[in-house]
Scaffold this motif. Structure first.
Motif, PDB file in Angstrom:
ATOM      1  N   VAL A  15       0.838  -1.206   0.000  1.00  0.00           N
ATOM      2  CA  VAL A  15       0.000   0.000   0.000  1.00  0.00           C
ATOM      3  C   VAL A  15       0.867   1.247   0.000  1.00  0.00           C
ATOM      4  CG1 VAL A  15      -1.613   1.340   1.395  1.00  0.00           C
ATOM      5  CG2 VAL A  15      -1.998  -1.100   1.075  1.00  0.00           C
ATOM      6  N   ALA A  16       1.923   1.248   0.818  1.00  0.00           N
ATOM      7  CA  ALA A  16       2.817   2.394   0.904  1.00  0.00           C
ATOM      8  C   ALA A  16       3.531   2.657  -0.421  1.00  0.00           C
ATOM      9  CB  ALA A  16       3.844   2.170   2.020  1.00  0.00           C
ATOM     10  N   LYS A  17       3.706   1.599  -1.211  1.00  0.00           N
ATOM     11  CA  LYS A  17       4.365   1.740  -2.514  1.00  0.00           C
ATOM     12  C   LYS A  17       3.368   2.063  -3.625  1.00  0.00           C
ATOM     13  CE  LYS A  17       7.656  -1.338  -3.359  1.00  0.00           C
ATOM     14  NZ  LYS A  17       8.385  -2.628  -3.410  1.00  0.00           N
ATOM     15  N   GLY A  18       2.142   2.373  -3.246  1.00  0.00           N
ATOM     16  CA  GLY A  18       1.142   2.761  -4.234  1.00  0.00           C
ATOM     17  C   GLY A  18       0.571   1.606  -5.016  1.00  0.00           C
ATOM     18  N   ARG A  19       0.477   0.431  -4.392  1.00  0.00           N
ATOM     19  CA  ARG A  19      -0.058  -0.748  -5.068  1.00  0.00           C
ATOM     20  C   ARG A  19      -1.188  -1.354  -4.254  1.00  0.00           C
ATOM     21  NH1 ARG A  19       5.514  -3.662  -5.389  1.00  0.00           N
ATOM     22  NH2 ARG A  19       4.282  -5.507  -5.890  1.00  0.00           N
ATOM     23  N   PRO A  20      -2.300  -0.620  -4.070  1.00  0.00           N
ATOM     24  CA  PRO A  20      -3.432  -1.161  -3.312  1.00  0.00           C
ATOM     25  C   PRO A  20      -4.069  -2.340  -4.033  1.00  0.00           C
ATOM     26  CG  PRO A  20      -4.071   0.857  -4.425  1.00  0.00           C
ATOM     27  CD  PRO A  20      -2.584   0.715  -4.625  1.00  0.00           C
ATOM     28  N   LEU A  21      -4.795  -3.145  -3.290  1.00  0.00           N
ATOM     29  CA  LEU A  21      -5.446  -4.327  -3.847  1.00  0.00           C
ATOM     30  C   LEU A  21      -6.653  -3.938  -4.690  1.00  0.00           C
ATOM     31  CD1 LEU A  21      -5.547  -6.659  -0.713  1.00  0.00           C
ATOM     32  CD2 LEU A  21      -3.906  -6.754  -2.591  1.00  0.00           C
ATOM     33  N   GLY A 120      -5.789  -2.422   2.833  1.00  0.00           N
ATOM     34  CA  GLY A 120      -5.081  -2.845   1.633  1.00  0.00           C
ATOM     35  C   GLY A 120      -5.699  -2.330   0.350  1.00  0.00           C
ATOM     36  N   MET A 121      -6.989  -1.994   0.373  1.00  0.00           N
ATOM     37  CA  MET A 121      -7.667  -1.538  -0.838  1.00  0.00           C
ATOM     38  C   MET A 121      -7.728  -0.016  -0.958  1.00  0.00           C
ATOM     39  SD  MET A 121     -10.857  -4.232  -1.135  1.00  0.00           S
ATOM     40  CE  MET A 121     -11.158  -3.863  -2.868  1.00  0.00           C
ATOM     41  N   THR A 122      -7.694   0.695   0.182  1.00  0.00           N
ATOM     42  CA  THR A 122      -7.896   2.145   0.150  1.00  0.00           C
ATOM     43  C   THR A 122      -6.686   2.955   0.577  1.00  0.00           C
ATOM     44  OG1 THR A 122      -8.710   2.268   2.432  1.00  0.00           O
ATOM     45  CG2 THR A 122     -10.336   1.769   0.718  1.00  0.00           C
ATOM     46  N   ALA A 123      -5.718   2.326   1.255  1.00  0.00           N
ATOM     47  CA  ALA A 123      -4.560   3.021   1.821  1.00  0.00           C
ATOM     48  C   ALA A 123      -4.981   4.027   2.892  1.00  0.00           C
ATOM     49  CB  ALA A 123      -3.750   3.725   0.727  1.00  0.00           C
ATOM     50  N   ARG A 124      -6.207   3.906   3.392  1.00  0.00           N
ATOM     51  CA  ARG A 124      -6.704   4.786   4.440  1.00  0.00           C
ATOM     52  C   ARG A 124      -6.817   4.026   5.749  1.00  0.00           C
ATOM     53  NH1 ARG A 124     -12.153   7.463   2.467  1.00  0.00           N
ATOM     54  NH2 ARG A 124     -11.927   8.453   4.529  1.00  0.00           N
ATOM     55  N   ASP A 125      -6.831   4.767   6.854  1.00  0.00           N
ATOM     56  CA  ASP A 125      -7.024   4.164   8.169  1.00  0.00           C
ATOM     57  C   ASP A 125      -8.414   3.539   8.199  1.00  0.00           C
ATOM     58  OD1 ASP A 125      -7.294   3.490  10.803  1.00  0.00           O
ATOM     59  OD2 ASP A 125      -7.436   5.548  11.540  1.00  0.00           O
ATOM     60  N   PRO A 126      -8.517   2.211   8.302  1.00  0.00           N
ATOM     61  CA  PRO A 126      -9.831   1.571   8.225  1.00  0.00           C
ATOM     62  C   PRO A 126     -10.752   1.966   9.370  1.00  0.00           C
ATOM     63  CG  PRO A 126      -8.153  -0.009   8.888  1.00  0.00           C
ATOM     64  CD  PRO A 126      -7.434   1.229   8.474  1.00  0.00           C
ATOM     65  N   ALA A 127     -10.188   2.147  10.587  1.00  0.00           N
ATOM     66  CA  ALA A 127     -11.017   2.543  11.718  1.00  0.00           C
ATOM     67  C   ALA A 127     -11.624   3.920  11.470  1.00  0.00           C
ATOM     68  CB  ALA A 127     -10.193   2.534  13.003  1.00  0.00           C
TER      69      ALA A 127
END
Length: 220
Positions: A15-21, A120-127
């Motif tokens: 995710v940090a490398k710009g490769r979200p699922l 893994g899909m959004t690169a955002r804090d899920p909580a």
């Protein structure tokens, strides 16, 4: 303490490398991790991981995910623990609501896995995504199909009564999403490795190096 080394990259690193699922990648990932939870939860009492996160899911060279941080796993805690137990505050932020109270059940792992997939899909804090009221807008926030959003939404139900009660039911729903026919009382067929999330395999004599994707992975 001696632990084994598993080559690859964490979901958090990707995710940090710009490769979200993508949705298809997330479905393959879920269908490979959930059987691990089925196994852990089959013990008597069930072993509950509690703190599944994007950092603790490692994607190996063959595309298979590895679930780590099992040192946090505990036997099912139906009632609040009598004394403080790990994990700490940072890990608890990625756990199901009931874990905050010292209780942990198999459904707690389903919730935590849902959070990890959202990350893994959004690169955002899920909580934070859930706090913002995105549960109603889950499909739009993730850019997924209605069927996938429905499964993920049920994984992330704060209420134990509305969440998946066990991983076998979740496994069956994931198989149906993948178009696999699941006979009554039988486990879903394991998915084939996804080429889209494969990592390079080290050559003989070389140390595994997870930072450089092979040509097959550069477009992920």
């Amino acid at each position: 303490v001696v632990t084994s080394y598993h080559p690859g990259e964490s979901l958090e690193r990707l995710v940090a490398k710009g490769r979200p699922l993508t949705e298809s990648q997330a479905l393959v990932l879920l269908r490979r991790i959930v059987p691990v939870l089925v196994y852990l939860h089959s013990f008597d009492p069930p072993l509950v991981h509690r703190t599944i996160s994007a950092t603790g899911i490692i994607l190996g060279p063959d595309g298979r995910p590895c679930l780590t941080d099992l040192d946090y796993a505990v036997a099912e805690l139906a009632a609040p623990a009598s004394s403080p137990l790990p994990p700490g505050p940072d890990e608890l932020a990625l756990a199901a609501p009931e874990v905050f109270m010292g209780g942990a059940v198999p459904a707690s792992d389903i919730y935590a896995l849902g959070l990890a997939v959202c990350r893994g899909m959004t690169a955002r804090d899920p909580a934070a995504l859930l706090r913002e009221g995105a549960r109603v807008q889950l499909r739009g926030a993730l850019g997924v199909s209605e069927a996938f959003a429905a499964v993920l939404g049920r994984m992330l139900e704060p209420s134990l009564e509305r969440r998946y009660a066990d991983t076998r039911a979740l496994d069956a729903d994931l198989a149906r999403l993948a178009g696999v026919r699941v006979p009554p009382g039988r486990a879903a067929e394991e998915p084939k490795p996804s080429r889209e999330i494969r990592q390079p395999v080290p050559r003989a004599g070389e140390e595994p190096h997870a930072d450089e994707p092979d040509e097959e992975c550069r477009s992920c």
